[in-house]
Scaffold this motif. Structure first.
Motif, PDB file in Angstrom:
ATOM      1  N   UNK A  94       0.928  -1.220   0.015  1.00 25.44           N
ATOM      2  CA  UNK A  94       0.000   0.043  -0.040  1.00 25.44           C
ATOM      3  C   UNK A  94       0.810   1.255   0.051  1.00 25.44           C
ATOM      4  N   UNK A  95       1.960   1.124   0.634  1.00 25.42           N
ATOM      5  CA  UNK A  95       2.713   2.376   0.798  1.00 25.42           C
ATOM      6  C   UNK A  95       3.318   2.830  -0.661  1.00 25.42           C
ATOM      7  N   UNK A  96       3.864   1.642  -1.292  1.00 22.88           N
ATOM      8  CA  UNK A  96       4.366   1.955  -2.660  1.00 22.88           C
ATOM      9  C   UNK A  96       3.350   2.389  -3.746  1.00 22.88           C
ATOM     10  N   UNK A  97       2.092   1.889  -3.573  1.00 24.77           N
ATOM     11  CA  UNK A  97       1.082   2.268  -4.636  1.00 24.77           C
ATOM     12  C   UNK A  97       0.473   3.504  -4.404  1.00 24.77           C
ATOM     13  N   UNK A  98       0.374   3.815  -3.003  1.00 25.05           N
ATOM     14  CA  UNK A  98      -0.206   5.218  -2.568  1.00 25.05           C
ATOM     15  C   UNK A  98       0.796   6.423  -2.937  1.00 25.05           C
ATOM     16  N   UNK A  99       2.150   5.991  -2.694  1.00 24.10           N
ATOM     17  CA  UNK A  99       3.157   7.095  -3.134  1.00 24.10           C
ATOM     18  C   UNK A  99       3.022   7.214  -4.532  1.00 24.10           C
ATOM     19  N   UNK A 100       3.159   6.183  -5.463  1.00 22.38           N
ATOM     20  CA  UNK A 100       2.847   6.175  -6.739  1.00 22.38           C
ATOM     21  C   UNK A 100       1.796   7.171  -7.244  1.00 22.38           C
ATOM     22  N   UNK A 101       0.555   6.768  -6.503  1.00 18.92           N
ATOM     23  CA  UNK A 101      -0.635   7.755  -6.993  1.00 18.92           C
ATOM     24  C   UNK A 101      -0.405   9.019  -6.723  1.00 18.92           C
ATOM     25  N   UNK A 102       0.254   9.313  -5.552  1.00 12.50           N
ATOM     26  CA  UNK A 102       0.240  10.749  -5.303  1.00 12.50           C
ATOM     27  C   UNK A 102       1.276  11.432  -6.219  1.00 12.50           C
ATOM     28  N   UNK A 103       2.150  10.655  -6.746  1.00 10.34           N
ATOM     29  CA  UNK A 103       3.337  11.282  -7.596  1.00 10.34           C
ATOM     30  C   UNK A 103       2.707  11.812  -8.776  1.00 10.34           C
ATOM     31  N   UNK A 104       1.683  11.141  -9.234  1.00 10.52           N
ATOM     32  CA  UNK A 104       0.933  11.616 -10.340  1.00 10.52           C
ATOM     33  C   UNK A 104       0.348  12.792 -10.267  1.00 10.52           C
ATOM     34  N   UNK A 105       0.215  13.459  -9.266  1.00 10.14           N
ATOM     35  CA  UNK A 105      -0.485  14.506  -8.990  1.00 10.14           C
ATOM     36  C   UNK A 105       0.299  15.632  -8.377  1.00 10.14           C
ATOM     37  N   UNK A 106       1.521  15.276  -8.166  1.00  9.77           N
ATOM     38  CA  UNK A 106       2.546  15.911  -7.194  1.00  9.77           C
ATOM     39  C   UNK A 106       2.999  17.193  -7.627  1.00  9.77           C
ATOM     40  N   UNK A 107       2.718  17.447  -8.890  1.00  9.93           N
ATOM     41  CA  UNK A 107       3.233  18.634  -9.784  1.00  9.93           C
ATOM     42  C   UNK A 107       2.089  19.657  -9.416  1.00  9.93           C
ATOM     43  N   UNK A 108       0.706  19.370  -9.084  1.00 12.45           N
ATOM     44  CA  UNK A 108       0.081  20.435  -8.927  1.00 12.45           C
ATOM     45  C   UNK A 108      -0.322  20.603  -7.408  1.00 12.45           C
ATOM     46  N   UNK A 109       0.244  19.687  -6.691  1.00  9.99           N
ATOM     47  CA  UNK A 109       0.177  19.826  -5.159  1.00  9.99           C
ATOM     48  C   UNK A 109       1.351  20.694  -4.515  1.00  9.99           C
TER      49      UNK A 109
END
Length: 265
Positions: A94-109
């Motif tokens: 879960x840590x790896x996948x949630x980290x990956x999911x967040x990385x997809x929008x990190x440019x906007x956060x």
């Protein structure tokens, strides 16, 4: 010991399809940025009106999944698998996948769009190793979360992978702490960045990840219902509706309760 935690069944089943190959491409991000430029949160930290209406609850979006697998069956502890091994394997995944999911929008956060780590009407604060309350922006908070969890899951004393090594007596409490952190990140993605996720066509991945995570934490009572109440409307739609993988019950079965040590708010 079973060796590498990520080798257990949950890792193979979680998010059976990888995110679209082009989602990190600069051209895609630039296009999304152009579309969203006018709808971004203002520097005062207020959320756009569209986010206040919880776009992620719209039926056309909640029905999006990347698999129809019954996650309720997947999260159950398999026979002859040690509970701590199962918790370790899934928590790491879960840590790896949630980290990956967040990385997809990190440019906007950013520090301007997300001046606080907010989910709905709740604001989270980070507490350092000395217990000092630290007010930080959302990207700073997420960075604290991912860095601290990465350190924990790679610590052989906390998450042992070698044969003969025992899990610490505080392991369940540690897993609960990690799950609470990860829940905050998932909640922030939905609350503040669902529009970007939708534009990237990754809402199906986000929904699937959320369902799996919530059902797993319910199975082993890893999250306090009071903690997750801010997302109960989404949980009800995704996890308790037909095809959501849940049965409508509250926290169920699993490990014995242990006091959660994460501090926030």
């Amino acid at each position: 010991m079973l060796g590498d935690h990520c080798g257990l069944p949950a890792d193979r089943a979680l998010l059976s399809q990888p995110p679209k190959t082009g989602f990190c491409c600069k051209m895609v991000l630039q296009a999304v940025s152009k579309v969203l430029r006018k709808s971004k949160a203002k520097p005062n930290g207020k959320k756009p009106a569209s986010e206040e209406k919880k776009m992620y609850l719209e039926p056309e979006h909640t029905k999006s999944r990347i698999t129809d697998f019954e996650f309720k069956e997947l999260v159950v502890l398999p026979r002859e698998i040690d509970l701590n091994e199962w918790l370790a394997s899934n928590t790491t995944t879960f840590f790896h996948h949630i980290n990956l999911q967040y990385s997809t929008i990190s440019e906007f956060c950013t520090g301007e769009t997300c001046q606080t780590m907010a989910v709905c009407n709740t604001q989270y604060y980070w507490y350092d190793e000395r217990g000092k309350k630290v007010k930080c922006t959302a990207p700073q908070y997420v960075d604290f979360v991912m860095s601290s969890v990465q350190k924990l899951v790679t610590d052989e004393d906390m998450f042992p992978t070698k044969y003969g090594r025992e899990f610490p007596s505080s392991f369940e409490a540690l897993v609960k702490k990690i799950c609470k952190y990860l829940f905050h990140v998932l909640g922030h993605i939905y609350w503040a960045h669902f529009k970007e996720t939708l534009a990237l066509e990754l809402h199906g991945h986000l929904n699937t990840l959320y369902i799996h995570f919530i059902l797993f934490t319910r199975e082993f009572s890893l999250l306090d219902p009071k903690e997750t109440a801010i997302m109960d409307d989404l949980t009800e739609v995704l996890c308790c509706s037909p095809g959501g993988g849940g049965d409508g019950d509250g926290a169920s079965g699993g490990a014995s309760g242990a006091q959660n040590h994460v501090k926030e708010r």
